[in-house]
Write a protein that holds these residues in place. Structure first.
Motif, short mmCIF file in Angstrom:
data_model
loop_
_atom_site.label_atom_id
_atom_site.label_comp_id
_atom_site.label_asym_id
_atom_site.label_seq_id
_atom_site.Cartn_x
_atom_site.Cartn_y
_atom_site.Cartn_z
N ASP A 87 1.05 -1.34 0.01
CA ASP A 87 -0.35 0.37 -0.26
C ASP A 87 1.04 1.02 0.44
N ILE A 93 0.19 -6.30 1.51
CA ILE A 93 -1.28 -5.97 1.50
C ILE A 93 -2.35 -7.90 1.23
N ARG A 96 -2.51 -7.80 5.43
CA ARG A 96 -2.99 -7.27 5.76
C ARG A 96 -4.42 -7.66 5.72
N PRO A 253 -6.31 -3.59 10.54
CA PRO A 253 -6.89 -3.76 9.31
C PRO A 253 -7.87 -4.41 9.08
N MET A 258 -9.11 -0.88 3.79
CA MET A 258 -8.51 -1.10 2.96
C MET A 258 -9.20 -0.67 1.39
N ASP A 261 -9.76 3.23 0.75
CA ASP A 261 -7.93 3.36 1.31
C ASP A 261 -7.20 3.28 0.32
N MET A 272 -4.12 -1.46 -4.54
CA MET A 272 -5.27 -1.86 -3.04
C MET A 272 -5.92 -1.40 -2.81
N THR A 273 -7.48 -2.00 -3.90
CA THR A 273 -8.26 -1.52 -3.94
C THR A 273 -9.00 -3.22 -4.43
N PRO A 276 -8.27 -6.62 -2.14
CA PRO A 276 -9.12 -6.46 -0.53
C PRO A 276 -10.60 -6.47 -1.33
#
Length: 306
Positions: A87, A93, A96, A253, A258, A261, A272-273, A276
């Motif tokens: 991240d 990632i 988390r 987390p 997540m 963010d 990052m998207t 999660p």
């Protein structure tokens, strides 16, 4: 009257309790395993549970689940070292996500442990005493809660409480019990005039015995099915609350947090998207497939009729 030898031979042909248990277990597993998607759901659920329980041992970088900062390795795309990338402050990632599974399952477990008994007991009471003031009070209160969209009610409750996992669970629990009340109410209402309930009343059985020994066992199949399906919905609702900042707070987390963010860095830092979000989809899919399998397994007589 049977002689001793005949009686002994007759009793020898009666299967023991252990034998009947193994036979029922085999039949139930056969019903469940007929649906390959349900088996996949079971595998997914078991994998998520194992990963959540042993997260400190299976996560590649367990220290990244806390207050960890490594700007030198920030915003790295997926690689052999960081399988799902890092991240904006250098946290892995994948690690988390493994720890976020813990909070998601913990929330779902506690919500159902609290809301299930409350909803079931109220549904039994309202259904058995249908037409009385008990029925009126319980079901009108239930209708009030059901009239409000679940997410809106959870957001309203969470917004007046301090944002954390405990208060998020309280918010979800407050709006979850009515669904079990409505489900059990319908079944208890249809069973209250059945012969086995009337027979129990005629021999002087108490209300507690009738509710929990006669009616409740006949409601377990749909209750178990709904429980499995509800785990996914509770996790989704918890992710929605954490997405808007009303769930688990950083640096702990949370899947929704997540996603939130990472959305600020889309589309450049897509991992990052996306990852999660995929984790949320996978865990919900697993429990939904498992719920379908439990429903098929507990369907009485379906296999025999086939």
């Amino acid at each position: 009257m049977m002689d001793i030898n005949t009686q002994t031979a007759f009793e020898a042909n009666i299967p023991s309790a252990a034998t009947r248990y193994k036979e029922n277990l085999r039949k139930n597993w056969y019903k469940f395993s007929r649906n390959k998607l349900s088996v996949i759901g079971l595998v997914i659920v078991l994998a998520v549970v194992v990963v959540a329980v042993f997260a400190p041992y299976v996560a590649p970088f367990p220290e990244h689940a806390g207050s960890f900062v490594d700007y030198e390795h920030a915003n790295l795309a997926p690689s052999t070292t960081y399988l799902l990338g890092t991240d904006n402050i250098g946290r892995d990632i994948l690690s988390r996500i493994f720890f976020a599974f813990r909070g998601a399952l913990y929330m779902a477990f506690l919500v159902l442990v609290i809301s299930l008994p409350v909803g079931v007991i109220l549904g039994l009471l309202a259904g058995y005493f249908k037409g009385t003031w008990i029925d009126t009070v319980i079901m009108r209160t239930t209708d009030i809660f059901l009239a409000v969209p679940p997410l809106i009610l959870a957001l309203a409750i969470s917004s007046v409480l301090k944002p954390n996992l405990t208060n998020a669970m309280i918010a979800v629990t407050v709006m979850w019990w009515p669904w079990y009340t409505r489900l059990v109410y319908g079944m208890a209402t249809s069973m209250r005039n059945e012969y086995f309930v009337t027979a129990a009343e005629l021999i002087g059985a108490g209300k507690f015995h009738i509710l929990f020994r006669e009616i409740l066992p006949n409601c377990l199949s749909p209750i178990f099915t709904k429980m499995a399906l509800d785990v996914g919905w509770v996790i989704l609702l918890g992710a929605a609350l954490s997405f808007v900042g009303l769930g688990e707070q950083p640096p702990t987390p949370a899947l929704g947090q997540m996603v939130s963010d990472g959305s600020r860095y889309m589309p450049d830092l897509w991992w990052m998207t996306i990852f999660p979000s995929l984790a949320i989809i996978i865990i919900i899919l697993g429990f939904n497939l498992l719920g379908d399998g439990i429903r098929d397994m507990l369907a009485k007589g379906e296999h025999d009729r086939g």
